[in-house]
Design a protein around this motif. Structure first.
Motif, PDB file in Angstrom:
ATOM      1  N   ILE A 117      12.549 -85.606 117.374  1.00  0.00           N
ATOM      2  CA  ILE A 117      11.257 -85.171 116.833  1.00  0.00           C
ATOM      3  C   ILE A 117      10.610 -86.296 116.036  1.00  0.00           C
ATOM      4  N   VAL A 124       4.987 -81.627 117.628  1.00  0.00           N
ATOM      5  CA  VAL A 124       6.087 -81.091 118.429  1.00  0.00           C
ATOM      6  C   VAL A 124       6.275 -79.617 118.098  1.00  0.00           C
ATOM      7  N   ALA A 140      14.982 -79.107 112.711  1.00  0.00           N
ATOM      8  CA  ALA A 140      13.767 -79.435 113.459  1.00  0.00           C
ATOM      9  C   ALA A 140      12.539 -79.386 112.561  1.00  0.00           C
ATOM     10  N   ALA A 145       8.678 -80.654 112.998  1.00  0.00           N
ATOM     11  CA  ALA A 145       8.259 -79.793 114.103  1.00  0.00           C
ATOM     12  C   ALA A 145       7.747 -78.446 113.608  1.00  0.00           C
TER      13      ALA A 145
END
Length: 287
Positions: A117, A124, A140, A145
């Motif tokens: 990422i 993302v 994440a 993200a």
């Protein structure tokens, strides 16, 4: 062509360690506490003396062939306590299913996902199915993200949201969805949603909302087909972890191979490994 086969180890833990294993069990440390849990594949003898095992704070004793059983606490422990992996903070607890609220061997995936990422340098969106208590989701989100986290168990999502607060990520864009994973992504396809990353940790068997039954070999192919429809034109990754299924990593490799053809990139398969401290033996945890 032979599929690339890899062994992945989570080597950066401070708050977790596999201390020893053998005779069908493993001795582990989760923060300040030590536990004995069953591990039928540990067919060797323990390397540490019996007194190290006898000093464990709790022992999980199986009552059946699967994960059912009971904890025998040698001393009083808190219901939950806080652990840390790098910049993630989260709850640990000795659950009735013998699990501890997270899977330490998956940390290698958290790091890899976060790296993908960060290196993308573009927006993302990540979909995490069967997301459990959210450590992959938080890794994440911490990397930048926007994440949709899906799990049929409301209790797991409640704990995941506590982990979000513990990690200082309350303001990050995470959607928490308590629903059957397959049903949810089928609706996402109809809505035209797209994701750059997909994380899958499907159980061998489970019951979702409304008593809907999940069986790995029956439903996993449909799950993959549907996830393929949700990938953006320039996807970053698909990560699958599978536990306790009668299959090798080769089956997952070939299941993905055809579905992801034409997207470029690399495809590898293998095992998540924990290395014990006592004798350095490798314990395979998942494919």
């Amino acid at each position: 062509m032979k599929p690339p086969f890899v062994f992945l180890t989570a080597d950066d833990w401070q708050d977790y360690a596999l201390l020893d294993s053998g005779d069908g069990h493993k001795l582990e440390r989760f923060g300040p506490y030590t536990f004995v849990r069953s591990e039928p594949r540990a067919m060797w003898h323990p390397a540490l003396p019996a007194r190290a095992w006898d000093a464990a704070d709790a022992v999980f004793q199986l009552t059946g062939e699967e994960s059912g059983g009971n904890w025998n606490f040698q001393r009083k422990l808190p219901v939950t306590w806080t652990l840390q992996y790098k910049r993630l903070r989260f709850e640990a607890q000795a659950t009735a299913s013998r699990h501890m609220g997270f899977f330490p061997e998956q940390a290698v995936h958290w790091d890899w996902i976060a790296g993908q990422i960060r290196s993308a340098r573009r927006p993302v969106r990540v979909l995490n199915l069967f997301g459990y208590t959210g450590l992959a989701t938080l890794a994440a989100a911490q990397a930048g993200a926007e994440v949709t986290h899906v799990d049929a168990a409301k209790r797991a999502i409640t704990q995941a949201r506590r982990n979000q607060d513990l990690s200082g990520l309350a303001e990050r864009p995470i959607r928490w969805i308590a629903e059957d994973a397959l049903k949810y992504i089928q609706r996402e396809v109809r809505r035209g949603s797209r994701y750059e990353g997909v994380i899958l940790d499907p159980p061998k068997f489970g019951r979702g909302a409304g008593g809907k039954v999940w069986e790995f070999f029956e439903h996993f192919p449909e799950l993959l087909d549907t996830c393929r429809c949700l990938l953006s034109p320039e996807p970053l990754f698909v990560v699958i972890t599978a536990y306790a299924v009668q299959a090798s990593a080769l089956y997952l490799h070939h299941a993905l191979e055809g579905r992801l053809s034409g997207l470029g990139g690399d495809l590898t398969a293998g095992e998540l490994i924990t290395v014990e401290q006592s004798a350095g033996r490798w314990l395979s945890q998942a494919i």
